[in-house]
Structure formats: C-alpha cells, structure tokens
Design an enzyme around this catalytic site. Structure first.
Site, PDB file in Angstrom:
ATOM      1  N   ASP A 136       0.850  -1.174   0.000  1.00  0.00           N
ATOM      2  CA  ASP A 136       0.000   0.000   0.000  1.00  0.00           C
ATOM      3  C   ASP A 136       0.904   1.248   0.000  1.00  0.00           C
ATOM      4  O   ASP A 136       2.130   1.140   0.131  1.00  0.00           O
ATOM      5  CB  ASP A 136      -0.939  -0.014   1.216  1.00  0.00           C
ATOM      6  CG  ASP A 136      -2.253   0.717   0.964  1.00  0.00           C
ATOM      7  OD1 ASP A 136      -2.253   1.665   0.146  1.00  0.00           O
ATOM      8  OD2 ASP A 136      -3.269   0.356   1.576  1.00  0.00           O
TER       9      ASP A 136
ATOM     10  N   GLU B 101     -10.190   6.357   4.857  1.00  0.00           N
ATOM     11  CA  GLU B 101      -9.194   5.720   5.725  1.00  0.00           C
ATOM     12  C   GLU B 101      -9.297   6.253   7.156  1.00  0.00           C
ATOM     13  O   GLU B 101     -10.381   6.338   7.718  1.00  0.00           O
ATOM     14  CB  GLU B 101      -7.798   5.866   5.098  1.00  0.00           C
ATOM     15  CG  GLU B 101      -7.738   5.243   3.703  1.00  0.00           C
ATOM     16  CD  GLU B 101      -6.339   5.200   3.112  1.00  0.00           C
ATOM     17  OE1 GLU B 101      -5.376   4.932   3.835  1.00  0.00           O
ATOM     18  OE2 GLU B 101      -6.225   5.437   1.886  1.00  0.00           O
TER      19      GLU B 101
END
Length: 618
Positions: free
Chosen positions: A294, A501
């Site tokens: 990521d 997020e």
C-alpha cells in the site's frame, strides 16, 4: 535502435506469439540489477519524470486520490498524460512499458464526469453478484478510456466494526456475502476460460478490461476497535475463516494483483509477514500474480513512519524478503533504487527473491497486453459517464436501498404520493452530490457540493413529482416554516460527511450536524420520511424512530440520485437487505450476526418491501 530495426531477430520478449513464461525469462535475463529494482517500483505521477521513466525505467505509476493532470481534467487529458508517460517508458533501454494504476473503487471516481457507483457497503445490501460484475465491466471501460491499465479494486475486507473509517469499502460483515460479490473481478478483468491455470493472472482484453487488485491482504476489517491500520487480534483459524475467505474466489478468477494491508495480525505488520504473504498467499492459495504494497506501506514497518537511511533499507529488506513484489513508494524513487541495489550486493536480499518479484511483475505486464497495446484507445472516450453507465448506476442505487421502516400501525407510508400539493425537502444531504458520493470521489477524502456531474436527491424528487406539486427545499427549516408551511409530507436527508481511511475512524456514530434534532423537529409536525446517507449504520434513537413514518438507508449512492426516487415513488420496490448489523448504541460494538446475545436495532438480512408479492406468506 531496436534489434529488429537493425535487421536482427527480435528478442523473444517482443514476440507476442511466444509463451508468456518464455517472454518473462528472456526479458528478465537481459536486465541489470538496477533495472530489476526499477520494475519493482511504483511512483506517484508527480515524480514520473523523463529521467524516472526513460533513464531509470520505473515499472509502474499511480495517482494518489485527488492527484489529477489538472482541475476537472477531462478523460482526454488523463489519456494524454498516461500516453506521454508510456512513450517515455518505451524509450528506455529495454522498452518495458509501465502499468498505470488508480483507485477506481466505485467507478472511475478520480475523473470528473465519470459514473460514480454506490460504494461497496451499498452493493453488499443488493446481494447481487451479477450487478457487481456489470459494474466491473462499466468501470473497466471508463478506466481504459483514460489510458489506465489497473485499478486498485475490489476491496474484499470483511468489516467487523463500524468504527473503522473504511467500512464503506467493505461489502459486508459476513464473509459469504463478500465472497458473492467478488464477481466484480471478472467484470473488471473479463471471465477466464474453464481451463485457465489456477492462480495465474488473467486479462481478457487490453481494450475493454483492466487489471484488478484484491485488497487488503489480510484482516484489515478485523482490527481491534475498528482502528484503521490497527491490529487484528485473532487465531489463524479465525483469520482464515472470516477475513481470508474472499481471496480464493478472487484468485480463482485470475485476479492479477493483490495489495497487502497496512494492518497487523497479532502485532506483526502484514507488510513484513513472510508467513502470510509467501507461505499462505503465494503458497497455500497459489497466487501467481504480483503482490503490491500500500501507499508508503513499507515505511510503516518502522517507527517513526518516515524512516531514513539504514532504517528505510531495513523496511525494504523486511518487506521484499517477506514476499512483496512491487513497492508503492511513491515518491523517493532513486533512494529506493540505491537501497535495493545495496541490499542485494550486501546479501540482505537474495537475488532469487528479486528475480521472483520481477518475474511476477513481468508476467502481469505480458498477460495485460501492454507490450502490444501500450496506448489509450480514443474511441472509448465517450464511454466515460455515458448514459448506459449512468442507467446502470441508477439500477445499482435502487437495488442497494434498504427500507428499515414503512408507516405506523400497519399503515404503509411509502410509496410517496407524486401529486401531493406541497412537499418539504430538508437536511444537509438532500442537495449535495459530494455527500452522496462519499470518500474516494474526485478528492481522496471526498468533498461537498457539486464536485462532479450527477443528480442529487432533491433534483430527483423535483423530477419525479407531478407538475402541480410544489417542492420546497430548506436545508435547516425554521419551526415556523415547519408549522405553517402546509406540507403534505417531508423528506429529511441526513448523514455523514465524506472521509477516507483514518479520517473516518469514529467512536461517536451519532448523525452529524445535529441530524436527530432536525428529524425530531420536522417529524413532530409533518409526516416524515428519513433518508440516511452514510458509509455505515448510524445511531437512530428509539424516540426518533418512533416519530418518523419511514426510514431508508441509502448508504453512499454516488451520482445517480434517480435510483432513490425510483423506489420512493413506487416505480420499483425495495430489494436491499442489510449486509451489516444496525446496532442500537456504540456500547454494543463490535456486534456481528451470530454473536451470543445478538440484539441489534436491525439485524443482518433485514429489509422491508412496499408491495406484497403473490408468494409472500400472510
């Protein structure tokens, strides 16, 4: 000058008719260590300079959420940018094309004017795997139109706690529901033939399909207290039975890439877990595509999270040795190259591990067709936000709606009357495309207002009512207006502000902007339908639920607001059912179907219909 231009035989890797593995071996054998290291790098588009692409041969480029060629860039602007980068990559010594990746997670959501579909939590409520596949097909076309080869989707997290800021990216708390919607992989990539080798990456068409990415391996939706990038504390048996379950389905469909999770499992970061990344994902599950980190994911292995010098080299070594193939760096590309070369020469990373990583990357590049079809197809530009895709978005919206309450004392309130004399539409979310779309739309965290073309709920209501009906819109009506307005009924639309997020991690899950107070104020005087726009269930107090006539969970529906009025006015019945538990209070969290003492406000599977069908029991 290419060998074939000098009258020499073309190398095997340039021969489209040669077997993929032969092309991989041939190209790998021609690469220097530094060129191999460059293939392992994914860099942000703002650092994709001529030097990075033509001289150093970066393997992949991405755009961060909200990182665009220019404000309100057109699909043609995007395609021109990617094609320009590709021309630079093809001018490198070996002419290896880049793969360009983007977060097209609910449609091509970074691109102004694209069709924005409901976020995954809404699709989970639809329970419709064929719908998910068709959304994958439509998204793939819009992504391809901009010259992009790869989307970082689907997220197949199994969200077990709504306090998590990414729960709207999860289809369900139930792994079986998540599994049923992995069909989006075949929509994005195309359907592999029956004899396709297990675990081998697949792409049906370099013109109409894009590479998919199952994420985030593994346990991202199971962290303690729902903390983003937190720690999943569980046995391997539970990790496998709950959070790993969707991955074999993706792998069986030939998913080309998998992204590792920022989170930890029992304290060990996934980005450095050799057991889970190599032994389980690549070994036990047989995944033969490429595994990508990521964004700055390897940096988070260290504390502090912006490691320098030997600390950064340690992070690289830990992750690559654990099985990471491509690193989403995304900015310090040359540092990364120097460090990989240093680590291999120092014996900290075996050359065999580098070769395995680059083999996987090249395998995906060859199956993607990017060597033969490196540039965008301008004939696809008109697919972006086209009518057909918007109609699919509208269908997805109506199938994702969940009717939670309809009327009092056995008297249904819905469908709404189209010919009412005067209707009040109120609430922060009634006329806001940005709020409807949520995070990962135009900006990383989303935004408010007219951020991209679409139909708001207010506009959909205005479009749906009779010509004699007056629709009065007031975001926050006064008590005097409510009492003296002579309204037949009210539609109050409330919900969350967009987030992405960690910015969405919450311990307070009440309706923002004093939503409960607004609902109570309106519903005490006018028969009221409440629509909740949110990425997760929010607290609905019992006294609020008692006051209102009807309640609809619309999740984060995207740009096609007409899908909501399709159901409100009775053109279509509600078919959605909850794929997540609607809890009573945060004190119950985490709460999941199957728990002992399961006592939610509305359970998984709950969802009313307006119309009784012939086969409904009395």
């Amino acid at each position: 000058m290419a060998p074939e231009a000098r009258g020499e035989a073309a190398p095997v890797y340039r021969d489209a008719s040669a077997p993929v593995e032969a092309r991989v071996r041939d190209l790998l054998g021609r690469m220097t260590l530094r060129e191999k290291a460059a293939q392992m790098a994914q860099i942000e588009r703002t650092v994709a300079t001529p030097r990075a692409l033509a001289e150093l041969g970066a393997g992949s480029v991405l755009n961060a959420g909200g990182s665009t060629p220019r404000d309100r860039a057109s699909p043609a602007d995007w395609a021109a940018m990617v094609d320009g980068m590709q021309r630079l990559a093809l001018s490198s010594r070996l002419g290896v094309p880049i793969l360009y990746g983007t977060d097209a997670v609910h449609g091509h959501n970074n691109v102004y004017g694209a069709t924005v579909f409901p976020h995954n939590v809404g699709l989970g409520a639809s329970r419709d795997g064929e719908l998910a596949r068709r959304i994958g097909e439509a998204t793939a076309l819009e992504v391809r139109a901009t010259g992009i080869h790869w989307t970082f989707a689907p997220c197949v997290a199994v969200c077990r706690d709504p306090r998590w800021g990414r729960c709207y990216e999860s289809y369900s708390e139930d792994p079986e529901i998540v599994r049923s919607l992995t069909t989006i992989v075949s929509g994005l990539q195309g359907q592999p033939p029956a004899d396709h080798p297990h675990g081998y990456p697949f792409l049906a068409s370099p013109r109409e399909n894009v590479l998919a990415c199952a994420k985030h391996f593994v346990g991202d939706g199971g962290t303690d207290k729902g903390v983003n990038e937190g720690n999943a504390i569980c046995s391997y048996e539970d990790l496998e039975a709950i959070h790993m379950t969707p991955y074999p389905d993706c792998i069986a469909q030939g998913v080309a890439t998998v992204m590792a999770s920022y989170s930890k499992w029992n304290g060990e970061p996934l980005h450095s877990s050799r057991y889970l990344l190599t032994d389980v994902l690549k070994g036990k599950l047989g995944f033969k595509g490429l595994l990508i980190s990521d964004w700055e994911g390897i940096d988070r292995i260290c504390e502090p999270q912006k490691p320098r010098g030997s600390d950064y080299r340690y992070c690289i070594a830990q992750s690559v040795n654990a099985g990471m193939d491509m690193i989403m760096i995304p900015h310090r590309f040359e540092n990364f190259l120097d460090d990989i070369v240093f680590l291999v020469e120092a014996g900290e990373i075996p050359m065999s591990r580098i070769d395995d990583a680059v083999e996987r990357i090249l395998r995906v590049k060859f199956i993607s067709g990017v060597f033969e079809h490196p540039f965008s197809d301008q004939s696809l530009l008109d697919t972006v936000g086209c009518k057909e895709h918007r109609l699919l978005g509208r269908e997805a919206v109506r199938k994702s709606l969940v009717l939670l309450k309809n009327g009092k004392d056995q008297e249904p309130f819905l469908p709404l009357a189209r010919d009412a004399k005067r209707i009040l539409v109120a609430g922060t979310h009634a006329d806001d495309i940005g709020y409807q779309c949520g995070g990962w739309t135009i900006a990383w965290h989303g935004d408010s207002g007219k951020i991209t073309p679409g139909t708001s709920i207010l506009e959909a209501i205005q479009e749906s009512v009779g010509v004699q009906t007056e629709v009065v819109y007031e975001k926050c009506p006064t008590e005097a207006m409510i009492e003296t307005g002579g309204f037949s009924y009210a539609v109050v639309v409330v919900g969350e502000v967009p987030y992405a997020e960690w910015t969405g991690d919450r311990t307070d899950l009440s309706i923002p902007f004093n939503g409960s107070d607004l609902i109570t104020c309106v519903a005490s005087k006018i028969p009221t339908l409440v629509i909740v726009i949110s990425g997760r269930p929010l607290i609905i107090e019992s006294q609020v639920l008692e006051k209102i006539e009807a309640l609809v969970a619309a999740w984060l529906p995207g740009t096609e607001g007409m899908g909501i009025t399709d159901c409100l006015f009775g053109d279509h019945d509600f078919v959605g059912t909850l794929s997540v538990t609607w809890y009573r209070s945060v004190d119950q969290l985490p709460i999941n179907a199957g728990d002992a003492n399961y006592d939610p406000l509305f359970p998984v599977g709950y969802g009313l219909k307006m119309f009784r069908s012939d086969d409904d029991s009395a």
